[in-house]
Structures are given as structure tokens and as C-alpha cells.
Design a protein around this motif. Structure first.
Motif, short mmCIF file in Angstrom:
data_model
loop_
_atom_site.label_atom_id
_atom_site.label_comp_id
_atom_site.label_asym_id
_atom_site.label_seq_id
_atom_site.Cartn_x
_atom_site.Cartn_y
_atom_site.Cartn_z
N UNK A 229 67.32 -99.30 -9.33
CA UNK A 229 67.34 -98.66 -8.55
C UNK A 229 67.32 -98.11 -6.90
N UNK A 230 65.82 -97.92 -6.88
CA UNK A 230 65.16 -97.18 -6.32
C UNK A 230 65.90 -96.13 -5.43
N UNK A 231 66.25 -95.42 -6.57
CA UNK A 231 66.54 -93.96 -6.14
C UNK A 231 66.46 -92.23 -6.70
N UNK A 232 66.36 -91.11 -5.84
CA UNK A 232 65.44 -90.31 -7.16
C UNK A 232 66.11 -89.74 -7.82
N UNK A 233 65.86 -89.30 -9.03
CA UNK A 233 66.74 -88.45 -10.27
C UNK A 233 66.15 -87.52 -10.79
N UNK A 234 66.75 -86.69 -10.58
CA UNK A 234 66.50 -85.13 -11.00
C UNK A 234 67.47 -84.41 -11.91
N UNK A 235 66.74 -83.70 -13.56
CA UNK A 235 68.18 -83.08 -14.81
C UNK A 235 67.09 -81.49 -14.04
N UNK A 236 68.52 -81.55 -14.18
CA UNK A 236 68.32 -79.16 -14.50
C UNK A 236 70.02 -79.33 -14.71
N UNK A 237 70.31 -77.80 -14.40
CA UNK A 237 71.17 -77.04 -15.28
C UNK A 237 71.89 -76.56 -13.81
N UNK A 238 73.02 -76.63 -14.02
CA UNK A 238 73.46 -76.67 -12.51
C UNK A 238 74.64 -75.12 -12.65
#
Length: 343
Positions: A229-238
């Protein structure tokens, strides 16, 4: 009419474990990278591969029903038209297999060829048809038997860009006219978004995400979906709006979510600078240009660094900033442009 699927197939090194649901008149589009099991899923639904589990079509369990006895129409990726038969006889083939007389089958075939705009090509053989025309013949053949379940495997992949756009519009119209359940496999995001009432994402033989196109667009849950879909995706701890995505990188968001999260933001929300920017952006990271790809009137810039991301800029900005592979830049994103949601 509905379709409920919970099946498992082992084929070579692939173990498919897939679930999906579709209502009457609904088009489910299955997307995923090469080797994810998309075509294997279709072949199992059609009865062309043995499967464990359950395939329930309109309340009937057809898991063990032979392929020829299932009310299924299949449009193969290569169309699989018989080269020695005319378009009319290709469309009539399924009807003849179901016991219709030659005359009746041809009458129905001519009716379907007219519906897909090929009445004047009824006598033509597949070798005399264009790719788009062959695709319409294959669709007419699948629909002529009035299947409860219609399966399409990459129906537009063999077409050039101009033919593809026109054929896509026609295909969406024909799918909407079919009362049964439709399951379509594609790798193309435009095809998927144009046809789907419901999207199913397969990766490595498993469903990683399912929902409406809008749900998946807003909350992608894998790198593949984000790229689709053309987006930036990151994973982390909030913790209270600050997401640690790496030991040396954090993302600040206006969403105060805690725990394991996904972070998403659009490439057009990313601004690029040759020097570290001052002012309002709360998210600023250094990076190195890895690639530049021209896409219409924009340039997609891929950056490597503490945060791997893409930015959309104009060709004029590429020139003004002197962007090229290996050039160091700074990227910034406003906190209000960042969405955070729980894994």
C-alpha cells in the motif's frame, strides 16, 4: 450463498494453513508475495489439490467432493483455452461437460461472448485473440456454467498497461454481476484495491491479515502489506507516545499507546534535508540515500539508517538537495503524521 474455508495443504516445502469467509456477491482478493500459497489455495478450493479441513459452500461441505462435481468456475493465470477450439466452443466446453447439447451450449456461449464484448470473435481461435480478448473468453467460459464459486488466478497479469486498465474496469463490472462468491488472486495493489470487498493477505502459507481495503490500508501488520500500500511501517515498544524502534532510534507520536506497537506514516509525510533541521518536527533521523525511483510526477527515495524509510519528493527537490545513492541526508516527520497501534 457463502463460503467458509479452514484448510491445510502440504505441497513440496509449502504448508498452507488458511482461513477465509466470503458472503454471496462478495469479492475476496487474496494477495501475498511469490510462494505464499495463493495459487495453491485456489487449486484446493477447486478440488484440484487434496486438502484437510473444511470448505463449506452455501452450507454444503465440498472438501471431499471431486473437482468436476463442484459448482466452481476457474479462470487460470494463463487462461488455459483450448488452442484448437473457437472462442464459442471454448466457452461451451464446460456446459457440454455438464450434459448440455451442442446446440444449447453454443447458444449460451454466444450469449456470454456478447456480454463480454466478443460476439464478433466467436469463430476465432485463441491464437487469433489479443491477451485481453483471451482473458474475456476465459472469464465467459467460467461464468457460463453459473458457478456458485468463481476463482480467478492473476486474471490481468499477462496484459500490457493500457489493456490492463480497460480490462480491469470490465472485470470489476462482470464480477459485480455474478451472484456467487468470487475469490481472486493477484499481486498487483491496483487490481486488489479495485476488485476487493475483502482482502486476505497470505505470507508463507498463513493468513497474516484480513479485512476491508480501508482497514488494511490504515493498519498494515507486515512489511509486505506496508510495501503493497506504499507506507512506512516500523515495530517497537511504546511508552506514553514515545516508541523505541531500535536502541539508537525512537519515534514520537501524538497517540499515547503503551506496549508492543506498529508505527506507520506515509512517505509524503517525510521531509528531507541536507543539514539537521531546526523547528517543529519531533522526529528527526540521519540516513543515507539507498535508491531513487521515479513514479509519475514524484520520486520515491529509500533511506538506510537508524530508521529505514521511504520519502516522496519532487524531481525538483532531488536536484535542489543533490540526492543520489550514497548521499547523507536528514529525514523529519511531524508527530501528528505518525499513527501508532497495538500489535
Amino acid at each position: 450463498m457463502s463460503l467458509d474455508v479452514d484448510l491445510r495443504v502440504e505441497l513440496g516445502g509449502l504448508r498452507l494453513d488458511a482461513q477465509l469467509h466470503a458472503a454471496a456477491g462478495e469479492t475476496v482478493v487474496v494477495v501475498g508475495p511469490n510462494g505464499a500459497g495463493k495459487t495453491t489455495l485456489l487449486r484446493a478450493l477447486a478440488g484440484l489439490l487434496p486438502a484437510d479441513g473444511r470448505i463449506v459452500l452455501d452450507g454444503d461441505d465440498i472438501t471431499a467432493v471431486p473437482a468436476e462435481a463442484r459448482s466452481v468456475g476457474y479462470v487460470f493465470q494463463d487462461h488455459a483455452l483450448f488452442p484448437h477450439l473457437s472462442a464459442r466452443d471454448n466457452v461451451a466446453f464446460g456446459l457440454r461437460c455438464r450434459g448440455r447439447s451442442r446446440r444449447d451450449a453454443r447458444v449460451v456461449a454466444d450469449r456470454w461472448l456478447a456480454r463480454v464484448g466478443l460476439a464478433e470473435h466467436a469463430a476465432a481461435r485463441p491464437g487469433e485473440l489479443s491477451g485481453g480478448q483471451a482473458q474475456r473468453v476465459a472469464l465467459a467460459r467460467a461464468l457460463a456454467v453459473e458457478p456458485r464459486l468463481l476463482l480467478l488466478d492473476e486474471p490481468l497479469s499477462a496484459l500490457d498497461a493500457t489493456t490492463r486498465a480497460v480490462t480491469r474496469r470490465d472485470l470489476v463490472r462482470h464480477l459485480a454481476d455474478h451472484d456467487g462468491v468470487r475469490v481472486v488472486v493477484t499481486h498487483d495493489p491496483l487490481d486488489a484495491l479495485a476488485m476487493a470487498d475483502h482482502l486476505v493477505v497470505l505470507e508463507a502459507g498463513r493468513v497474516v491479515q484480513a479485512g476491508s481495503a480501508e482497514e488494511i490500508r490504515v493498519r498494515p501488520r507486515s512489511r509486505y502489506v506496508a510495501d503493497l500500500i506504499g507506507v512506512n511501517l516500523l515495530r517497537g515498544h511504546a511508552e506514553r507516545g514515545v516508541v523505541r524502534v531500535r536502541d539508537d532510534a525512537v519515534v514520537v507520536s501524538a497517540d499515547e499507546v503503551d506496549g508492543a506497537v506498529f508505527v506507520v506514516f506515509h512517505p509524503h509525510a517525510v521531509a528531507l534535508h541536507r543539514a539537521r533541521p531546526e523547528g517543529t518536527p519531533r522526529n528527526v533521523w540521519p540516513g543515507t540515500v539507498a535508491a531513487l525511483d521515479l513514479d509519475g510526477g514524484r520520486v520515491r527515495v529509500t533511506l538506510e539508517g537508524p530508521v529505514r524509510l521511504s520519502a516522496d519528493v519532487t524531481p525538483a527537490a532531488v536536484t535542489a538537495l543533490g540526492l543520489a545513492p550514497g548521499v547523507g541526508v536528514w529525514a523529519s516527520v511531524k508527530a501528528t503524521e505518525v499513527a501508532v497501534y497495538a500489535e
